[in-house]
Enzyme design. Sequence first.
Site, mmCIF file in Angstrom:
data_model
loop_
_atom_site.group_PDB
_atom_site.id
_atom_site.type_symbol
_atom_site.label_atom_id
_atom_site.label_comp_id
_atom_site.label_asym_id
_atom_site.label_seq_id
_atom_site.Cartn_x
_atom_site.Cartn_y
_atom_site.Cartn_z
ATOM 1 N N HIS A 84 44.297 39.241 42.076
ATOM 2 C CA HIS A 84 44.743 38.450 40.933
ATOM 3 C C HIS A 84 43.598 38.287 39.917
ATOM 4 O O HIS A 84 42.423 38.403 40.262
ATOM 5 C CB HIS A 84 45.205 37.054 41.362
ATOM 6 N N SER A 85 43.980 37.980 38.698
ATOM 7 C CA SER A 85 43.095 37.452 37.663
ATOM 8 C C SER A 85 41.930 38.368 37.287
ATOM 9 O O SER A 85 40.775 37.942 37.286
ATOM 10 C CB SER A 85 42.542 36.084 38.128
#
Length: 219
Positions: A84-85
């Site tokens: 993620h991210s």
Amino acid sequence: YNPSDNSIIVSGKNQGLIKISWDDNLKWIMAPKRNWGKSGREGKGFETKPYLLTAVDSEGKPYDRAVQDGNESSEEFDFPWGMHSPSIMPDGNLLVFDNGAFRYFENNVHYSRAVIYKINEEDKTTEQIWQYGKERGPKFFSTIVSDADYLANSNNILVTSGYLKQGTKLSAKLVEVDYETGKEVFEATLDFKSEHGNKSGSWGQTDILYRSERLELRY
């Protein structure tokens, strides 16, 4: 979004990281090389294998086949799994939270981490240059959500492991790490009230910490 070349880096949780140019052309794929073929829902598009980045060490030497295929890792390199991210560091390197879900295509190796990769687009290679979290093992393992941010004012990395499940206990951790030394300078644990905050069985109501941000105190 990378303003230096007007491109977008996308995190496909169950596939890998990909870079797309503003005119919608695929630039590279960072993922284990196992099981890639033609693009498209029915596999009738273009070949994706030429876009896969090769994992290399600090001397530019490729790792062995087992590492490239994602069947194992080395001490200095591991692909991101269920990540993620993604974000761009000031030096152009790529920071991402590597959740570690189904690492090595199995479900028995459990650790999450923040990790930084250096990508050579011309050579189609990727080198891991920094990581934090692997050494903390299952107690820092978040199968979903989570975050990693570079803090320019302090040269620290803020790491959010947002879904830590130990038996019936559910929590999250925020850890700020000195980028140069890898030492923790701040840590907080949030214990959630219950796995399902509104008592329903809906997964969407599960208590989680999705992201965190360090805010400047101005007043």
